[in-house]
Scaffold this active site. Structure first.
Site, PDB file in Angstrom:
ATOM      1  N   ASP A 150       0.734  -1.049   0.209  1.00  0.00           N
ATOM      2  CA  ASP A 150      -0.316   0.143   0.248  1.00  0.00           C
ATOM      3  C   ASP A 150       0.981   1.035  -0.179  1.00  0.00           C
ATOM      4  O   ASP A 150       1.952   1.560   1.018  1.00  0.00           O
ATOM      5  CB  ASP A 150      -1.038   0.152   1.118  1.00  0.00           C
ATOM      6  CG  ASP A 150      -2.185   1.144   1.657  1.00  0.00           C
ATOM      7  OD1 ASP A 150      -1.657   2.192   0.223  1.00  0.00           O
ATOM      8  OD2 ASP A 150      -2.979   0.882   2.407  1.00  0.00           O
TER       9      ASP A 150
ATOM     10  N   TYR B 223      -7.779  14.439 -10.286  1.00  0.00           N
ATOM     11  CA  TYR B 223      -7.305  13.689 -10.167  1.00  0.00           C
ATOM     12  C   TYR B 223      -6.240  15.328 -11.632  1.00  0.00           C
ATOM     13  O   TYR B 223      -4.798  13.919 -11.189  1.00  0.00           O
ATOM     14  CB  TYR B 223      -7.811  13.133 -12.032  1.00  0.00           C
ATOM     15  CG  TYR B 223      -7.143  11.985 -12.217  1.00  0.00           C
ATOM     16  CD1 TYR B 223      -6.326  10.120 -11.953  1.00  0.00           C
ATOM     17  CD2 TYR B 223      -7.047  12.543 -13.562  1.00  0.00           C
ATOM     18  CE1 TYR B 223      -5.215   9.982 -12.642  1.00  0.00           C
ATOM     19  CE2 TYR B 223      -6.067  11.561 -14.552  1.00  0.00           C
ATOM     20  CZ  TYR B 223      -5.364  10.446 -14.215  1.00  0.00           C
ATOM     21  OH  TYR B 223      -4.748   9.751 -15.066  1.00  0.00           O
TER      22      TYR B 223
ATOM     23  N   LYS C 269      -2.114  15.232 -10.896  1.00  0.00           N
ATOM     24  CA  LYS C 269      -1.296  15.350 -11.977  1.00  0.00           C
ATOM     25  C   LYS C 269      -0.757  16.386 -11.758  1.00  0.00           C
ATOM     26  O   LYS C 269       1.026  16.341 -12.299  1.00  0.00           O
ATOM     27  CB  LYS C 269      -1.699  14.860 -12.848  1.00  0.00           C
ATOM     28  CG  LYS C 269      -2.045  13.405 -13.214  1.00  0.00           C
ATOM     29  CD  LYS C 269      -1.613  12.379 -12.698  1.00  0.00           C
ATOM     30  CE  LYS C 269      -1.600  11.348 -13.070  1.00  0.00           C
ATOM     31  NZ  LYS C 269      -0.599  10.050 -12.311  1.00  0.00           N
TER      32      LYS C 269
HETATM   33  P1  NAD Z   1      -5.440   1.255 -12.791  1.00  0.00           P
HETATM   34  O1  NAD Z   1      -6.729   2.070 -12.390  1.00  0.00           O
HETATM   35  O2  NAD Z   1      -5.518   0.440 -13.764  1.00  0.00           O
HETATM   36  O3  NAD Z   1      -4.429   0.277 -11.787  1.00  0.00           O
HETATM   37  C1  NAD Z   1      -4.292   1.268 -10.592  1.00  0.00           C
HETATM   38  C2  NAD Z   1      -3.797   0.040  -9.454  1.00  0.00           C
HETATM   39  O4  NAD Z   1      -3.351   1.205  -8.451  1.00  0.00           O
HETATM   40  C3  NAD Z   1      -4.573  -0.961  -9.158  1.00  0.00           C
HETATM   41  O5  NAD Z   1      -4.529  -2.313  -9.852  1.00  0.00           O
HETATM   42  C4  NAD Z   1      -4.996  -0.858  -7.783  1.00  0.00           C
HETATM   43  O6  NAD Z   1      -4.998  -1.685  -7.188  1.00  0.00           O
HETATM   44  C5  NAD Z   1      -4.144   0.101  -7.249  1.00  0.00           C
HETATM   45  N1  NAD Z   1      -4.247   1.033  -5.896  1.00  0.00           N
HETATM   46  C6  NAD Z   1      -4.490   1.216  -5.782  1.00  0.00           C
HETATM   47  N2  NAD Z   1      -4.272   1.832  -4.627  1.00  0.00           N
HETATM   48  C7  NAD Z   1      -3.592   1.641  -3.987  1.00  0.00           C
HETATM   49  C8  NAD Z   1      -2.762   1.312  -3.309  1.00  0.00           C
HETATM   50  N3  NAD Z   1      -3.276   2.611  -2.050  1.00  0.00           N
HETATM   51  N4  NAD Z   1      -1.091   0.639  -2.914  1.00  0.00           N
HETATM   52  C9  NAD Z   1      -0.596   0.650  -3.934  1.00  0.00           C
HETATM   53  N5  NAD Z   1      -1.807   0.094  -4.822  1.00  0.00           N
HETATM   54  C10 NAD Z   1      -2.971   1.214  -5.575  1.00  0.00           C
HETATM   55  O7  NAD Z   1      -4.687   2.115 -13.516  1.00  0.00           O
HETATM   56  P2  NAD Z   1      -3.291   1.833 -14.458  1.00  0.00           P
HETATM   57  O8  NAD Z   1      -4.355   2.580 -15.911  1.00  0.00           O
HETATM   58  O9  NAD Z   1      -2.814   1.394 -15.080  1.00  0.00           O
HETATM   59  O10 NAD Z   1      -2.968   3.805 -14.737  1.00  0.00           O
HETATM   60  C11 NAD Z   1      -1.299   3.528 -13.624  1.00  0.00           C
HETATM   61  C12 NAD Z   1      -1.128   5.204 -13.826  1.00  0.00           C
HETATM   62  O11 NAD Z   1      -0.838   5.604 -15.333  1.00  0.00           O
HETATM   63  C13 NAD Z   1      -1.626   6.080 -13.121  1.00  0.00           C
HETATM   64  O12 NAD Z   1      -0.838   6.967 -12.593  1.00  0.00           O
HETATM   65  C14 NAD Z   1      -2.729   7.139 -14.182  1.00  0.00           C
HETATM   66  O13 NAD Z   1      -3.061   7.525 -14.091  1.00  0.00           O
HETATM   67  C15 NAD Z   1      -1.487   6.875 -15.508  1.00  0.00           C
HETATM   68  N6  NAD Z   1      -2.488   7.086 -16.676  1.00  0.00           N
HETATM   69  C16 NAD Z   1      -3.149   5.976 -16.862  1.00  0.00           C
HETATM   70  C17 NAD Z   1      -3.220   6.326 -17.661  1.00  0.00           C
HETATM   71  C18 NAD Z   1      -4.466   5.337 -18.804  1.00  0.00           C
HETATM   72  O14 NAD Z   1      -5.649   5.212 -19.396  1.00  0.00           O
HETATM   73  N7  NAD Z   1      -4.125   4.273 -17.985  1.00  0.00           N
HETATM   74  C19 NAD Z   1      -3.034   7.416 -18.748  1.00  0.00           C
HETATM   75  C20 NAD Z   1      -2.656   8.590 -18.561  1.00  0.00           C
HETATM   76  C21 NAD Z   1      -2.142   8.219 -17.274  1.00  0.00           C
HETATM   77  C1  AKB Z   2      -8.558   9.131 -17.569  1.00  0.00           C
HETATM   78  O1  AKB Z   2      -9.285   8.939 -18.201  1.00  0.00           O
HETATM   79  O2  AKB Z   2      -8.430   9.461 -16.384  1.00  0.00           O
HETATM   80  C2  AKB Z   2      -7.130   8.177 -17.803  1.00  0.00           C
HETATM   81  C3  AKB Z   2      -6.092   9.539 -18.121  1.00  0.00           C
HETATM   82  C4  AKB Z   2      -6.372  10.118 -19.297  1.00  0.00           C
HETATM   83  O3  AKB Z   2      -5.233   9.766 -17.218  1.00  0.00           O
HETATM   84  N1  AKB Z   2      -7.359   7.413 -18.488  1.00  0.00           N
END
Ligand code: NAD
Ligand code: AKB
Length: 313
Positions: free
Chosen positions: A52, A141, A145
């Site tokens: 965590d 969010y 960021k």
């Molecule tokens: P996701 O929601 O699929 O995965 C996030 C993971 O974090 C989950 O498995 C969740 O269980 C875990 N989590 C939640 N609380 C937690 C805690 N307290 N300790 C440890 N783990 C915890 O997200 P993702 O899409 O894999 O995104 C990962 C990163 O990339 C994030 O910072 C997100 O903002 C960034 N991001 C993602 C996207 C996208 O389209 N997927 C786009 C832009 C930025």
């Molecule tokens: C969301 O839609 O929250 C993500 C992102 C663009 O950060 N996929």
């Protein structure tokens, strides 16, 4: 990167990232972690720890146990889920990042943290959004960021911690499902195309957003973390993109491979408002110049791969 800890490793990015890192860096050199266990291909082999990120001692213990030199910090809540619980989002996204950076400072680690197109807001230039521009996001969010980008810069400037990051657009993948973002429609549409040959979009016609296929998103992490540090000017917030489309364009791309596919709209005003506050298309020239960013997939090649992969499954 020699010994890598991935937080939030069972999420959309982590699932595919961990599999790729194990191939490239060796299964014994990658430690996947998440706040709890859920069904995942990541758990089938290799190291996994419950971690965590809001608990700094847990991070420090795992770093020392495995002699970690790099943390890829993916633990977070995303835009739509986060808007429903801003305090929880702040705790995970900001206090979690603070803990990761503190452990990195004390143990001399490199850190990757993704930012997002959500770091921009309604008064940011919408088209070809510059690398350095106005950032006044309207979601919690997005606020986290921008603060995260600044905090990572601060740890580099004040303490010399090797922090790096990108502003991801919406990511499309076929491993784990997305975790509650605004751009998730662009993933769901492929699953529904395979299951039902039709999809109802919650994002309105004409709403363009930047997007990227997951193999390119993972290349970006590895390329940036392996890049020559002296060449990086925008360490923690590189704009990167691969394509920009609206729901009509992704529908037309699917119809090239599945002529019978149909789409209609039932717009969700909550997620539409968020989408309307984000850019149409990013200028990613700084990433191209500073570390050679060059995505492989465009909309049609991604569509073909998504439909082939999900179709076989
Ligand atoms: P996701 O929601 O699929 O995965 C996030 C993971 O974090 C989950 O498995 C969740 O269980 C875990 N989590 C939640 N609380 C937690 C805690 N307290 N300790 C440890 N783990 C915890 O997200 P993702 O899409 O894999 O995104 C990962 C990163 O990339 C994030 O910072 C997100 O903002 C960034 N991001 C993602 C996207 C996208 O389209 N997927 C786009 C832009 C930025
Ligand atoms: C969301 O839609 O929250 C993500 C992102 C663009 O950060 N996929």
């Amino acid at each position: 990167m020699k010994k890598i800890l991935v937080t939030g490793a069972l999420g959309q990015i982590g699932t595919e990232l961990v599999l790729r890192l194990r191939k490239e860096y060796g299964i014994e050199n990658v430690v996947a972690s998440d706040v709890s266990k859920k069904e995942s291909i990541v758990l089938e082999e290799g190291y996994f720890e419950i971690l965590d990120v809001t608990d700094i001692k847990m991070i420090d213990d795992i770093v020392k146990k495995y002699n970690i030199d790099t943390i890829l910090n993916l633990a977070a809540l995303l835009s739509a889920t986060g808007e429903k619980n801003p305090q929880l989002l702040w705790d995970i996204n900001m206090n979690g990042l603070f803990n990761v950076l503190e452990v990195a400072r004390e143990n001399n680690l490199a850190v990757f943290t993704p930012s997002s197109i959500a770091a921009f807001g309604p008064n940011t230039p919408r088209t070809l959004t510059p690398q350095d521009t106005i950032q006044r996001p309207t979601t919690i969010y997005g606020v986290s960021k921008v603060a995260g980008e600044l905090l990572c810069d601060y740890y580099y400037q004040k303490y010399g911690v090797d922090t790096r990051g990108v502003r991801y657009p919406g990511l499309i993948s076929n491993g784990a499902l997305p975790g509650g973002g605004t751009t998730d429609y662009a993933v769901h549409i492929y699953y529904e195309a395979i299951k039902q040959k039709k999809y109802t979009s919650y994002i309105a016609e004409g709403t363009k957003m930047d997007m990227m296929y997951m193999p390119d998103a993972i290349d970006a992490i590895i390329q940036l973390m392996e890049a020559d540090s002296s060449k990086l000017i925008h360490r923690n917030a590189f704009n990167i993109t691969a394509m920009s489309f609206d729901p009509e364009e992704i529908k037309e791309s699917i119809q090239k491979y599945m002529t019978e596919f149909e789409m209609d709209y039932d717009v969700d005003s909550f997620r539409q408002t968020i989408a309307d506050s984000w850019p149409d298309s990013l200028d990613d020239s700084a990433a191209r110049e500073e570390w050679g960013w060059n995505p492989k997939y465009d909309l049609d090649s991604m569509t073909k791969d998504m439909l082939d992969t999900l179709g076989k499954r």
